[in-house]
Design a protein around this motif. Structure first.
Motif, short mmCIF file in Angstrom:
data_model
loop_
_atom_site.label_atom_id
_atom_site.label_comp_id
_atom_site.label_asym_id
_atom_site.label_seq_id
_atom_site.Cartn_x
_atom_site.Cartn_y
_atom_site.Cartn_z
N VAL A 22 45.17 38.17 42.57
CA VAL A 22 44.11 37.97 41.86
C VAL A 22 44.01 39.59 40.85
N ALA A 23 44.31 39.77 41.43
CA ALA A 23 44.38 41.24 40.91
C ALA A 23 45.19 41.65 39.33
N ASP A 35 45.72 38.83 47.07
CA ASP A 35 44.76 40.05 46.28
C ASP A 35 45.45 40.20 45.22
N ARG A 59 37.95 32.55 43.14
CA ARG A 59 38.72 33.55 43.21
C ARG A 59 38.98 33.00 40.85
N LYS A 68 43.69 39.24 37.08
CA LYS A 68 42.23 40.12 36.01
C LYS A 68 42.69 40.74 35.15
N SER A 128 35.30 34.86 39.66
CA SER A 128 35.52 36.51 40.35
C SER A 128 35.70 37.14 39.13
N ALA A 129 37.21 36.64 39.01
CA ALA A 129 37.83 38.05 38.72
C ALA A 129 38.09 37.95 37.34
#
Length: 389
Positions: free
Chosen positions: A91-92, A88, A167, A95, A170-171
């Motif tokens: 991914v953050a 996570d 992922r 993003k 989604s990001a």
């Protein structure tokens, strides 16, 4: 700028719009995927450095920005300070970077990879992971032999590519580029020097191509083929992933991909002269007299093709307007784009380039040699005029 196919670079096909997948590009100067080790020790992007780096290189709107190679699982985070797109936290961080590129009006593709035997064995073992490859064939000069991957591990790898692609999308990513080049995991399966398997994943041209094809199919089914690209380096000798019959192996692979009739975003090909062995060591490329034409002929403009390999502004213009004029080709720049965040603007306007410094390419977690290359005064002036307009 030397002799080019057109006297005015701005009139070249290099600056004609082109669509890749769902994304509209304003020009065909592309940021190469460049490993630069600016990530944290836990393989999370260093946001404050990397957000600026990538956003700056997307500062000419409509630029295709391709990320550095990014691991598909913690098992494949096999080198220090390379990124993952798994946790996570990772991914953050990505993003934020993707959003910054989009805020400049540019397009983001995440290059994703498995390292296989290109991992550092000790580094991987310390983390509790298995050192593995297509077959139990060690890297040249290494006394550590990778384990041959099991059927279950191969299936897990396909799923890891799928999960990572999801992922990325989604990001906010526009797509993923599957890294099938330069001796990394997919290329290890393609190479008959590395892949000595006798099951359905090796032993013939058809079987060695199977993993790459299965990954393309699975990722396309998961996120849509228009969000999927594939990078290949048919003539590279880097990390020992060679083929005894290059044309047979890659002709089969490209024909099979074409038969799938998937509208892939693009395929990316490394020119013979772009073999990292030649580029880094300054030696002559093993196949420098060869061309990529047999692949472009087979692919026949099914989707655009990116070409990479020691391009200069002059040779890029000559390539798209000359040698590759019958194909939808974009040109990928690495070292020059690192050193020139406004590279598309500089090429279009014939502005001299900053010189890159190879000594600072891989300084871990450092801003030196990363965000300290200046924009041209002409670009800054154009930017200020557009802001005040």
């Amino acid at each position: 700028m030397g002799s080019v196919a057109t006297s005015n670079p701005a009139e070249s096909r290099l600056f004609k719009p082109i669509k890749i997948g769902n994304a509209q590009l304003a020009h065909r100067v592309v940021l190469a995927p460049l490993t630069r080790n600016r990530n944290q020790d836990d393989h999370t992007p260093t946001v404050e450095l990397m957000k600026q780096y990538y956003a700056d290189r997307g500062s000419v709107p409509g630029t295709l920005v391709i990320s550095e190679a990014t691991s598909i699982s913690h098992e494949e985070e096999g080198q220090e300070n390379v990124p993952g797109f798994v946790s996570d936290k990772q991914v953050a961080a990505w993003k934020e970077i993707i959003d910054a590129v989009h805020s400049n009006g540019s397009i983001w593709f995440q290059q994703i990879w498995g390292l296989g035997r290109a991992s550092a064995p000790d580094f991987l073992t310390k983390k509790g992971f298995k050192y593995r490859s297509a077959s139990a064939v060690p890297m040249r000069g290494s006394d550590v032999t990778p384990a041959e991957m099991t059927e279950a591990e191969i299936q897990d790898t396909i799923q890891a590519f799928v999960d990572t692609a999801k992922r990325v999308v989604s990001a906010g990513g526009d797509g993923v580029e599957l890294h099938g080049a330069h001796g990394y995991l997919l290329d290890q399966f393609l190479s008959d020097a590395v892949n000595k398997r006798t099951d359905k994943w090796g032993g013939s041209v058809e079987n060695r191509a199977r993993l790459t094809i299965e990954v393309v199919k699975a990722v396309s089914a998961a996120v849509g083929p228009e969000r999927v690209a594939l990078r290949l380096s048919p003539y590279a000798t880097f990390q020992g992933a060679t083929n005894s019959d290059i044309e047979a192996q890659y002709s089969y692979l490209i024909r099979e991909l074409k038969k799938l009739d998937l509208p892939l975003a693009y395929i990316s090909l490394v020119e013979p002269r772009g073999d990292p062995v030649a580029v880094v060591m300054g030696t002559e490329a093993a196949h420098k007299e060869k061309t990529l034409d047999f692949i472009l002929d087979i692919w026949n403009n099914q989707s655009p093709v990116l070409v990479a390999g020691a391009y200069e502004p002059e040779t890029a213009l000559q390539a798209v307007d000359g040698h590759y004029s019958k194909w939808n080709v974009l040109v990928v720049f690495g070292r020059h784009f690192l050193a020139n965040p406004d590279l598309p603007f500089r090429i279009r306007h014939g502005i001299a380039l900053n010189k890159y410094n190879r000594d600072t390419f891989y300084i871990k977690k450092s801003n030196t040699g990363y965000n300290d290359y200046p924009f041209s005064e002409e670009f800054k002036s154009a930017q200020s005029k557009s802001v005040s307009a």
